[in-house]
Design an enzyme around this catalytic site. Sequence first.
Site, PDB file in Angstrom:
ATOM      1  N   LYS A  88       0.874  -1.170   0.000  1.00 32.18           N
ATOM      2  CA  LYS A  88       0.000   0.000   0.000  1.00 32.18           C
ATOM      3  C   LYS A  88       0.906   1.214   0.000  1.00 32.18           C
ATOM      4  O   LYS A  88       1.538   1.541   1.006  1.00 32.18           O
ATOM      5  CB  LYS A  88      -0.941   0.039   1.208  1.00 32.18           C
ATOM      6  CG  LYS A  88      -2.016   1.139   1.009  1.00 32.18           C
ATOM      7  CD  LYS A  88      -2.879   1.369   2.207  1.00 32.18           C
ATOM      8  CE  LYS A  88      -2.333   2.416   3.134  1.00 32.18           C
ATOM      9  NZ  LYS A  88      -2.196   3.779   2.538  1.00 32.18           N
ATOM     10  N   GLY A 123       5.810   4.294   9.562  1.00 26.38           N
ATOM     11  CA  GLY A 123       4.902   5.419   9.777  1.00 26.38           C
ATOM     12  C   GLY A 123       5.023   5.982  11.177  1.00 26.38           C
ATOM     13  O   GLY A 123       6.005   5.736  11.878  1.00 26.38           O
ATOM     14  N   SER A 124       4.010   6.704  11.603  1.00 22.85           N
ATOM     15  CA  SER A 124       4.015   7.334  12.922  1.00 22.85           C
ATOM     16  C   SER A 124       3.687   6.302  14.000  1.00 22.85           C
ATOM     17  O   SER A 124       3.174   5.218  13.701  1.00 22.85           O
ATOM     18  CB  SER A 124       2.962   8.447  12.964  1.00 22.85           C
ATOM     19  OG  SER A 124       1.663   7.863  12.861  1.00 22.85           O
ATOM     20  N   VAL A 125       3.939   6.659  15.242  1.00 25.55           N
ATOM     21  CA  VAL A 125       3.605   5.772  16.356  1.00 25.55           C
ATOM     22  C   VAL A 125       2.098   5.498  16.374  1.00 25.55           C
ATOM     23  O   VAL A 125       1.666   4.359  16.562  1.00 25.55           O
ATOM     24  CB  VAL A 125       4.074   6.380  17.705  1.00 25.55           C
ATOM     25  CG1 VAL A 125       3.554   5.575  18.881  1.00 25.55           C
ATOM     26  CG2 VAL A 125       5.595   6.443  17.758  1.00 25.55           C
ATOM     27  N   GLU A 162       7.740  14.465  18.144  1.00 23.76           N
ATOM     28  CA  GLU A 162       8.314  14.319  16.809  1.00 23.76           C
ATOM     29  C   GLU A 162       7.616  15.305  15.868  1.00 23.76           C
ATOM     30  O   GLU A 162       6.403  15.241  15.680  1.00 23.76           O
ATOM     31  CB  GLU A 162       8.140  12.894  16.273  1.00 23.76           C
ATOM     32  CG  GLU A 162       8.831  12.725  14.924  1.00 23.76           C
ATOM     33  CD  GLU A 162       8.694  11.331  14.324  1.00 23.76           C
ATOM     34  OE1 GLU A 162       9.640  10.924  13.622  1.00 23.76           O
ATOM     35  OE2 GLU A 162       7.666  10.677  14.530  1.00 23.76           O
ATOM     36  N   CYS A 186      12.461   9.533   9.971  1.00 21.52           N
ATOM     37  CA  CYS A 186      12.261   9.023  11.339  1.00 21.52           C
ATOM     38  C   CYS A 186      13.578   8.885  12.096  1.00 21.52           C
ATOM     39  O   CYS A 186      13.607   8.910  13.315  1.00 21.52           O
ATOM     40  CB  CYS A 186      11.522   7.695  11.306  1.00 21.52           C
ATOM     41  SG  CYS A 186      12.242   6.525  10.156  1.00 21.52           S
ATOM     42  N   GLU A 224       8.108   0.051  11.904  1.00 21.58           N
ATOM     43  CA  GLU A 224       9.234   0.995  11.892  1.00 21.58           C
ATOM     44  C   GLU A 224       8.611   2.366  12.055  1.00 21.58           C
ATOM     45  O   GLU A 224       8.036   2.906  11.117  1.00 21.58           O
ATOM     46  CB  GLU A 224      10.001   0.855  10.564  1.00 21.58           C
ATOM     47  CG  GLU A 224      11.471   1.229  10.695  1.00 21.58           C
ATOM     48  CD  GLU A 224      11.737   2.694  10.457  1.00 21.58           C
ATOM     49  OE1 GLU A 224      11.463   3.486  11.386  1.00 21.58           O
ATOM     50  OE2 GLU A 224      12.195   3.053   9.375  1.00 21.58           O
ATOM     51  N   GLY A 279       1.235   3.005  13.792  1.00 24.10           N
ATOM     52  CA  GLY A 279       1.729   1.691  14.213  1.00 24.10           C
ATOM     53  C   GLY A 279       0.813   1.035  15.232  1.00 24.10           C
ATOM     54  O   GLY A 279       0.517  -0.164  15.149  1.00 24.10           O
TER      55      GLY A 279
END
Length: 489
Positions: free
Chosen positions: A179, A230-232, A388, A287, A252, A235
């Site tokens: 994706k 991606g972002s936390v 972040e 990141c 990640e 995730g």
Amino acid sequence: MHHSFPAPSGRSLYVGGAWHHPSAGRYVETFNPGLNEPICEVADATAADIDAAVAASRAAFGVWRDVAPLERGRILKGVAEVVRKNARELAALDAANCGNPVKEMLGDAAIAAAQLEFFAGLVTEMKGDTIPMGPDALNVTVRQPLGVVARILAFNHPFMFCAGKMAAPLAAGNAVIIKPPEQAPLSSLRLAELVHDLLPKGVLSVIPGGRDAGAALASHPGVDKVAIIGSVGAGRAVMKAASDTLKPVLLELGGKNALLAFADADPEQIADAIIGGMNFTWCGQSCGSTSRAFLHKDIYEDVLARLPEKAGRFVPGIPTDDATTMGAIISKVQHDRVISYIASAREEGARLITGGGVPADPALQRGFYIEPTIFADVTPTMRIAREEIFGPVLAVSPWDDEETLVQNVNALEYGLTCSIWTNDLLKAHRTAMAVEAGFVWINEVSRHFLGAPFGGWKQSGIGREECLGELISFTQEKNIHISLKPKTR
């Protein structure tokens, strides 16, 4: 020189080795953030499209897993060759669609091709063990592919992630559904066109879509593992959705990474490292960026004085221009977010060293640009020290007590990278052991090394990439026990 970027002819869903319109018929515009103008429309997949992609992938998996490992490796080397050959076109497409400078995106092509070749060469290393059982039995383990792997990609390196992240699961014998990033899907679609003749039909699917498509992949019972960059927050959402079917995840995620400089470090070297570690070329949209710098008070002002000139080498410009050294932020939403962080730093009393605004160049007024921005005297409670930003904003703080330094470095929920600068062997090793991060540099910053496991501690992720461990993580272990007892009549 500006690069043209013909949009790929395939703008729908690449499933089963063919192009399909989305079942709901929905297409959405994808943009050029450097000019803030639409490029073309791209399919927006729904859960029904994910069902079709998974069905095609499961069928293809039955074929692909039985292809001999060395043959799979040979095919992946062919994919690497295609990436190298079409590097310029893919780089131009990404520059236009995600806003990173075209010159840097050419480097992404080299990295992606190297990752494909690396995993192609590791296909015979998915080895099992023999377990001693005495003379009457043979006990062995074998590693077999999982089945269908979904990979959800981030917008900062679109085609590098597409090409590089399909490598390990394909090498292991899995079918892969990509994706691409919602904001920058074009290069992944073009890659599907380019490698169409190389892979058996259905082994690779590319499904553009938004959050719903990602959630459908993560929770789908026919998907055996889901991986996301991606972002936390993204995730966590993927991990929740994956729990419905107990599928493993590879995450990640974000980072708020520290660069620490001791008093014996060379101020000139540190200034270079601070600028290099921020990835200003990508507008800090990385990141692994070392967006918190902790400088010993003895060298603090000396290093700060050198930063404006070094940051000045990064000048925002049109991403498709070869001369551009710093690109555009991915979207208006993200641009507004970064500007709000800069405002918060001013309000909370940080000292602006350089940047802090949007460039004055009239040619850039429509796009989403921000100057390289550095704040000093940042305290641990400020928002720019804790959150972040994913933008070109660096927070610099002085320190004088090593214990407090390590506490401040480890105080956040993130733990991806850390860069330590000193010529004192003891301090270097002691600090490297004490910091809570998955990837630590000593007297180095920003570089990845193929074969060295990259990944985060704490909320920065689960699993490791770019190494043999990544390949193994796309297999499952089976134990086979064979009795050798003689037959009794």
